[in-house]
Design a protein around this motif. Structure first.
Motif, PDB file in Angstrom:
ATOM      1  N   GLU A 136      -3.859   8.734   0.210  1.00 45.52           N
ATOM      2  CA  GLU A 136      -2.955   9.530  -0.499  1.00 45.52           C
ATOM      3  C   GLU A 136      -1.621   8.746  -0.789  1.00 45.52           C
ATOM      4  N   ARG A 137      -1.036   8.075   0.148  1.00 46.61           N
ATOM      5  CA  ARG A 137      -0.031   7.210  -0.061  1.00 46.61           C
ATOM      6  C   ARG A 137      -0.284   6.377  -1.440  1.00 46.61           C
ATOM      7  N   ILE A 138      -1.167   5.798  -1.393  1.00 49.61           N
ATOM      8  CA  ILE A 138      -1.500   4.669  -2.356  1.00 49.61           C
ATOM      9  C   ILE A 138      -1.481   5.270  -3.775  1.00 49.61           C
ATOM     10  N   GLN A 139      -2.088   6.363  -3.898  1.00 49.88           N
ATOM     11  CA  GLN A 139      -2.381   7.248  -5.171  1.00 49.88           C
ATOM     12  C   GLN A 139      -0.901   7.694  -5.662  1.00 49.88           C
ATOM     13  N   LYS A 140      -0.219   8.073  -4.580  1.00 50.76           N
ATOM     14  CA  LYS A 140       0.996   8.799  -5.043  1.00 50.76           C
ATOM     15  C   LYS A 140       2.097   7.754  -5.282  1.00 50.76           C
ATOM     16  N   ASP A 141       2.311   6.817  -4.450  1.00 51.93           N
ATOM     17  CA  ASP A 141       3.301   5.842  -4.624  1.00 51.93           C
ATOM     18  C   ASP A 141       3.100   4.761  -5.692  1.00 51.93           C
ATOM     19  N   TYR A 142       2.031   4.503  -5.951  1.00 46.58           N
ATOM     20  CA  TYR A 142       1.550   3.460  -6.917  1.00 46.58           C
ATOM     21  C   TYR A 142       0.452   4.136  -7.817  1.00 46.58           C
ATOM     22  N   GLY A 143      -0.787   3.984  -7.878  1.00 45.18           N
ATOM     23  CA  GLY A 143      -1.755   4.739  -8.856  1.00 45.18           C
ATOM     24  C   GLY A 143      -2.986   3.774  -8.333  1.00 45.18           C
ATOM     25  N   GLN A 168     -17.878   4.581  -2.522  1.00 43.55           N
ATOM     26  CA  GLN A 168     -17.491   4.879  -3.600  1.00 43.55           C
ATOM     27  C   GLN A 168     -17.518   6.302  -4.167  1.00 43.55           C
ATOM     28  N   ARG A 169     -18.409   6.804  -3.911  1.00 42.45           N
ATOM     29  CA  ARG A 169     -18.514   8.379  -4.422  1.00 42.45           C
ATOM     30  C   ARG A 169     -17.391   9.166  -3.464  1.00 42.45           C
ATOM     31  N   ALA A 170     -17.117   8.834  -2.389  1.00 40.93           N
ATOM     32  CA  ALA A 170     -16.075   9.593  -1.318  1.00 40.93           C
ATOM     33  C   ALA A 170     -14.730   9.192  -2.015  1.00 40.93           C
ATOM     34  N   VAL A 171     -14.470   8.034  -1.905  1.00 43.87           N
ATOM     35  CA  VAL A 171     -13.083   7.413  -2.430  1.00 43.87           C
ATOM     36  C   VAL A 171     -12.806   7.744  -4.063  1.00 43.87           C
ATOM     37  N   GLY A 172     -14.087   7.682  -4.567  1.00 44.59           N
ATOM     38  CA  GLY A 172     -13.808   8.117  -5.966  1.00 44.59           C
ATOM     39  C   GLY A 172     -13.370   9.815  -6.340  1.00 44.59           C
ATOM     40  N   MET A 173     -13.977  10.566  -5.375  1.00 41.35           N
ATOM     41  CA  MET A 173     -13.638  11.853  -5.431  1.00 41.35           C
ATOM     42  C   MET A 173     -12.221  12.077  -5.086  1.00 41.35           C
ATOM     43  N   HIS A 174     -11.686  11.159  -4.235  1.00 38.48           N
ATOM     44  CA  HIS A 174     -10.192  11.470  -4.039  1.00 38.48           C
ATOM     45  C   HIS A 174      -9.395  10.803  -5.209  1.00 38.48           C
ATOM     46  N   GLY A 175      -9.618   9.616  -5.696  1.00 39.94           N
ATOM     47  CA  GLY A 175      -8.979   9.118  -6.797  1.00 39.94           C
ATOM     48  C   GLY A 175      -9.568   7.805  -7.418  1.00 39.94           C
ATOM     49  N   ARG A 176      -9.242   7.319  -8.558  1.00 39.36           N
ATOM     50  CA  ARG A 176      -9.784   6.301  -9.005  1.00 39.36           C
ATOM     51  C   ARG A 176      -9.255   4.951  -8.385  1.00 39.36           C
ATOM     52  N   PHE A 177      -9.923   3.963  -8.813  1.00 40.38           N
ATOM     53  CA  PHE A 177      -9.665   2.547  -7.986  1.00 40.38           C
ATOM     54  C   PHE A 177     -10.211   1.347  -8.948  1.00 40.38           C
ATOM     55  N   MET A 178      -9.724   0.430  -8.688  1.00 36.29           N
ATOM     56  CA  MET A 178     -10.076  -0.962  -9.069  1.00 36.29           C
ATOM     57  C   MET A 178     -11.633  -1.053  -8.909  1.00 36.29           C
ATOM     58  N   THR A 179     -12.502  -1.798  -9.738  1.00 38.87           N
ATOM     59  CA  THR A 179     -13.828  -2.169  -9.417  1.00 38.87           C
ATOM     60  C   THR A 179     -13.959  -3.400  -9.874  1.00 38.87           C
ATOM     61  N   LYS A 427     -17.060  16.839 -12.727  1.00 43.92           N
ATOM     62  CA  LYS A 427     -15.789  17.077 -11.723  1.00 43.92           C
ATOM     63  C   LYS A 427     -14.702  15.868 -11.767  1.00 43.92           C
ATOM     64  N   LYS A 428     -13.600  16.042 -11.358  1.00 42.63           N
ATOM     65  CA  LYS A 428     -12.520  15.003 -11.419  1.00 42.63           C
ATOM     66  C   LYS A 428     -12.093  14.697 -10.098  1.00 42.63           C
ATOM     67  N   PRO A 429     -11.551  13.494 -10.021  1.00 41.84           N
ATOM     68  CA  PRO A 429     -10.912  13.224  -8.407  1.00 41.84           C
ATOM     69  C   PRO A 429      -9.890  14.001  -8.299  1.00 41.84           C
ATOM     70  N   LYS A 430      -9.680  14.111  -6.941  1.00 39.11           N
ATOM     71  CA  LYS A 430      -8.353  15.004  -6.434  1.00 39.11           C
ATOM     72  C   LYS A 430      -7.182  14.500  -7.217  1.00 39.11           C
ATOM     73  N   TRP A 431      -7.129  13.051  -6.946  1.00 44.34           N
ATOM     74  CA  TRP A 431      -5.980  12.281  -8.156  1.00 44.34           C
ATOM     75  C   TRP A 431      -6.270  11.985  -9.374  1.00 44.34           C
ATOM     76  N   ASP A 432      -6.116  12.817 -10.376  1.00 42.33           N
ATOM     77  CA  ASP A 432      -6.821  12.484 -11.662  1.00 42.33           C
ATOM     78  C   ASP A 432      -5.865  11.678 -12.629  1.00 42.33           C
ATOM     79  N   ASN A 433      -5.768  10.409 -12.054  1.00 44.51           N
ATOM     80  CA  ASN A 433      -4.932   9.539 -12.718  1.00 44.51           C
ATOM     81  C   ASN A 433      -5.605   8.146 -13.232  1.00 44.51           C
TER      82      ASN A 433
END
Ligand code: PGD
Ligand code: PGD
Ligand code: 6MO
Length: 826
Positions: A136-143, A168-179, A427-433
């Motif tokens: 949560e913190r990473i998606q909120k404070d950074y991206g 990757q499915r679970a973390v991806g449901m929460h928010g995007r990430f670098m791969t 479907k979209k991640p919770k943090w759809d950024n």
């Protein structure tokens, strides 16, 4: 083929989900039939399962695995089967959810102490809450750019529990990430070969062994040790390749096939086959290859017609060989001799032998895990094109025959699918950024430490620019970066900058030591699953029966990530409302449906009870035969459709170390008179272990004791080098260079020439402490390796470009710190 198109192109060319096996009907059926199909003892039960090391039966008594033996179908089982029990019952198991002391108490991330191995035991709820809060913190404070959850590796087998997919499915449901793109195995090869032969080749089906055995007169094993490396497979390994090696051995003995191993070291395969060796100085295959091309050309031994019909760019390449362009050096055998250490006459003889009759070139992958690793692969294709046998049975070039049963005639059957890696469609991640703030969302896999150390830096990669994102948080599952990446001291510096590292593991690896939150996964032997039997042969489908319940507080990855998703209300979507056995059954049923036209598969319950579905014999296949037959209709996937000896596309990238055609580039470090060899005269090769799969099984105590020297990883060394340094077999030695130092145990062996030493990759890193420069007490070669990209093209690992020196270790011997888990704090 139409001449006009050719001319035109030439112009251009240039918690356990199911805890105890309960009294369900399914389990009863499974038990009844397994007992029927296998030797059953009154005081226990035998169960079928499988692994990277092959299929096996395990005897379980009183909830404990007491014995593991290969499945009868496996005629050539690996000795490593004997290490499996030790994985389950290893003292290095991750037992409980753990959080790093300083990270928890100070909560200022305290990167300076990361790696001190001091951890606090927490409850599952506490650990998962912390994990979730950090996401949560990473998606909120950074991206999304600040989170790296993209690394993957040799997860244990099983299609459902494939752990990277779960993470990757679970973390991806929460928010995007670098791969990441590419992998450590074949990063350079899989990037260059699509330009040259139109596919990665490294992961392609190869010509079937029966065709090779029937047609080849000469087989060149180039940097390749298949007898060692086909002991394991990406999916459950059948080991059927060994039947063909046995036949090959017979033909070598009778003189029907000549096999030459081009390798600085006398390999396990060479010793097994009793074949010839052509010694070459490490990292200098390119000069040898260029001189072979020179001979083929000068002696008019090359297949002009093949080149004209199937390849482009020969005319742009040959002037380089003839010394008319670039460095103006003619690449004669005499030019090559002092660099590669092969006598000029021998080079000529080799070229003549190759051209004389049907010749199959078979490359291993090690030579592309070095600086400029793109070049030998490209040049291998050029030699094969000059020999004109690409597409013929037993001729041409292969880059995959040492891997996962490539070359066993494939059945063509479909394997079971896997647990989905991605968020479901729509479907979209919770943090759809999706805003990566100008950073790249994907980086070449081996450049992730660069990203931590030099965020914002732009690097070249395969024709594009990659801007490295500033990583703040890492999530690691199913891979062991503190084994697989290079240069530990550089990694230590990088990890001090990270805020949070979460690792999901069953073995307390060095990656756990350098993490902040460690979640205990169970092993594959503690869950039910399904797998393809034979990755490339598709020989059958294997039931992977759970042997015992998850030990300590470990859980399946599926359960761990279901619980993570529950924290943001997406657990039902994550599981799709199914439990472990429902997933396994569904994967089987879908596979059965996909195969129904061609293969008979029983209903799930019968399969689960029998343990194996056998698809029978496969059909022979010849690589590139269709292209040879009609290069217009079956054109290659290269830009031109032909073999590209010169690549206009690559040429246009304007790179220094990967230009329009294969070239020789000096390495940053090289033994045998090369750079830095005056100070560090020994080339360290970190080949793949004979008795492990990378770092997996290093935790298997009894098995490890069968090969360690004074409890340390062996370093293999020639008698000459040992003598020169006053080292005897069994001595403890210190190995060092500018990047680091380690302790290892000397094994003096005639298989090694002067100037070459080997420590197998995957030896568990055991630093004396977390400080920079601290000695590694066990013998991880990546303490010493160099962390640079192969070239601007692939940016792949250069693990094999490294020189070292060594000495007998005198003084107080530090204990090995690699094993046994964390220091528990409260
Ligand atoms: P493994 O040791 O297999 O190595 O690197 P990779 O990271 O794949 O690590 C897998 C980790 O995942 C293990 O720690 C294992 O316990 C964990 N794991 C396995 N299954 C599961 C699971 O189901 N759940 C969870 N949670 N964890 C699991 C391999 C990489 O190393 C490769 S492929 C190559 S080719 C490279 N080779 C070299 C080399 O030749 N030389 C050097 N110096 N370095 C190399 N590094 C690379
Ligand atoms: P290596 O054992 O590293 O295997 O397969 P790969 O082919 O990369 O090296 C093979 C040979 O290359 C060695 O005999 C070495 O001496 C030679 N060699 C190295 N450098 C040079 C050079 O510069 N010139 C020449 N001519 N020869 C050179 C790795 C593959 O193996 C991969 S990527 C994976 S992920 C799997 N890992 C394992 C494993 O960990 N353990 C086993 N037993 N088997 C594996 N199979 C797979
Ligand atoms: Mo690999």
């Amino acid at each position: 083929m139409s001449l006009s198109r050719r001319k035109f192109l030439k112009g251009l060319a240039t918690t356990s989900a199911v805890s105890v096996i309960g009294p369900s009907l399914l389990a009863q059926a499974a038990r009844a039939a397994t007992e029927e199909a296998s030797p059953y003892t009154a005081d226990g039960v035998w169960k079928v399962s499988g692994s990277h090391w092959g299929a096996f039966r395990a005897h379980i008594y009183n909830g404990k695995v007491t014995e593991i033996k290969p499945l009868e179908r496996d005629k050539y089982p690996t000795d490593m089967i004997n290490g499996i029990k030790g994985i389950i019952y290893s003292p290095s198991r991750v037992r409980y959810p753990m959080v790093r002391l300083n990270w928890l108490k100070k909560h200022k991330y305290s990167g300076d102490t990361r790696g001190n191995n001091r951890f606090v035991r927490v409850t599952w709820d506490e650990a998962l809450d912390l994990f979730y809060q950090e996401l949560e913190r990473i998606q909120k404070d950074y991206g999304p750019w600040a989170l790296h959850a993209g690394m993957t590796g040799w997860r244990q087998t099983g299609q459902f529990h494939s752990c990277g997919n779960h993470m990757q499915r679970a973390v991806g449901m929460h928010g995007r990430f670098m791969t990441k793109v590419g992998d450590y195995s074949t990063g350079a090869g899989q990037t260059i070969l699509p330009y040259v032969l139109g596919s990665t080749e490294v992961y392609a089906q190869g010509t079937s062994w029966p065709d090779i055995l029937a047609n080849s007169k000469t087989i060149i094993l180039w940097a390749n040790d298949p007898v060692k490396n086909t002991q394991v497979g990406w999916q459950c390994e059948t080991h059927d390749s060994y039947g063909y090696y046995e036949q090959l051995k017979g033909k070598v003995k009778k003189g029907e096939i000549k096999v030459i191993s081009i390798d600085p070291v006398r390999s396990k395969t060479q010793n097994y086959l009793g074949c010839d060796q052509l010694y070459v100085n490490p990292q200098t295959d390119l000069p040898l290859m260029l001189a072979i091309a020179h001979t083929l050309y000068k002696e008019a031994l090359y297949d002009k017609k093949f080149i004209e019909t199937y390849a482009l760019g020969f005319d742009e390449f040959m002037p380089y060989v003839l010394g008319e362009t670039k460095d103006k050096m003619e690449k004669t055998p005499e030019w090559a001799e002092p660099i590669c250490g092969v006598k000029a006459d021998q080079i000529r003889e080799l070229a003549r032998l190759m051209a004389k009759d049907r010749t199959q070139l078979i490359f291993g992958w090690s030579i592309q895990r070095q600086q400029h690793g793109e070049q030998p692969y490209w040049m291998g294709a050029v030699i094969a094109a000059m020999l004109g046998q690409i597409g013929l049975p037993g001729g041409g070039v292969s880059y995959s025959h040492h891997y996962s049963g490539v070359g066993i005639p494939p059945t063509g059957a479909s394997g079971p699918g896997g647990f989905p890696r991605n968020v479901d469609e729509g479907k979209k991640p919770k943090w759809d950024n999706g805003d990566f703030k100008g950073y790249s969302s994907t980086i070449p896999v081996a450049r992730w430490i660069d990203a931590i150390l030099e965020p914002g830096k732009e690097i070249n990669y395969n024709g594009s620019k990659v801007k490295l994102p500033e990583t703040k948080m890492l999530v690691v599952s199913g891979c062991n970066p503190w084994h697989h990446h290079q240069d530990r001291n550089r990694m230590k510096t990088a990890f001090q900058k990270l805020q949070t590292v979460v690792t999901i593991e069953f073995a307390w690896t060095a990656t756990c030591r350098f993490s902040d939150i460690v979640l205990p996964a169970c092993t594959q032997f503690e869950r039910n699953d399904i797998d393809l039997y034979g990755a490339y042969s598709a020989s059958g489908i294997l039931a992977m029966h759970k042997l015992v319940d998850p030990l300590y507080q470990s859980k399946t990855d599926f359960e761990i990530f279901t619980e993570l998703c529950r924290r943001f209300g997406r657990h039902k979507e994550y599981t799709r409302g199914m439990d472990e056995m429902e997933w396994v059954r569904q994967l089987y049923d879908e596979c059965r449906e996909a195969n129904k036209a061609n293969f008979e598969m029983p209903e799930f319950d019968k399969f689960w009870a029998d343990g194996v579905v056998d698809f029978g014999e496969g059909k022979n296949f010849v690589r590139h035969a269709d292209f040879r037959q009609d290069p217009e209709i079956n054109s290659l996937g290269t830009p031109s459709g032909f073999i590209e000896i010169f690549s206009r596309k690559i040429d246009r990238f304007g790179y220094e170390h990967c230009q329009g055609h294969p070239m020789w580039f000096e390495k940053a470090e090289r033994s045998h008179g090369g750079p830095k060899s005056d100070k560090f005269p020994l080339w360290l090769q970190s080949c793949h272990p004979d008795q492990r799969l990378h770092s997996q099984m290093c935790e298997s105590e009894e098995y490890r004791a069968t090969y360690t020297v004074q409890g340390r990883e062996p370093i293999y060394i020639s008698p000459e080098d040992a003598k020169q340094r006053g080292i005897s077999d069994g001595d403890l030695v210190r190995v060092y260079n500018e990047r680091g130092q380690l302790l290892a145990g000397a094994r003096v062996s005639d298989d090694y020439p002067p100037g070459v030493v080997r420590i197998h990759e995957g030896a568990w890193y055991g630093p004396l402490n977390e400080k920079l420069g601290a000695i590694d007490t066990y013998g991880d070669p990546n303490t010493l390796t160099m962390d640079v990209g192969s070239s601007e093209l692939a940016q792949a690992t250069s693990a094999n470009t490294v020189v070292v020196e060594m000495e007998k270790f005198e003084g107080e011997v530090p204990p090995v710190t690699s094993f046994g888990g964390p220091i528990y704090e409260s």
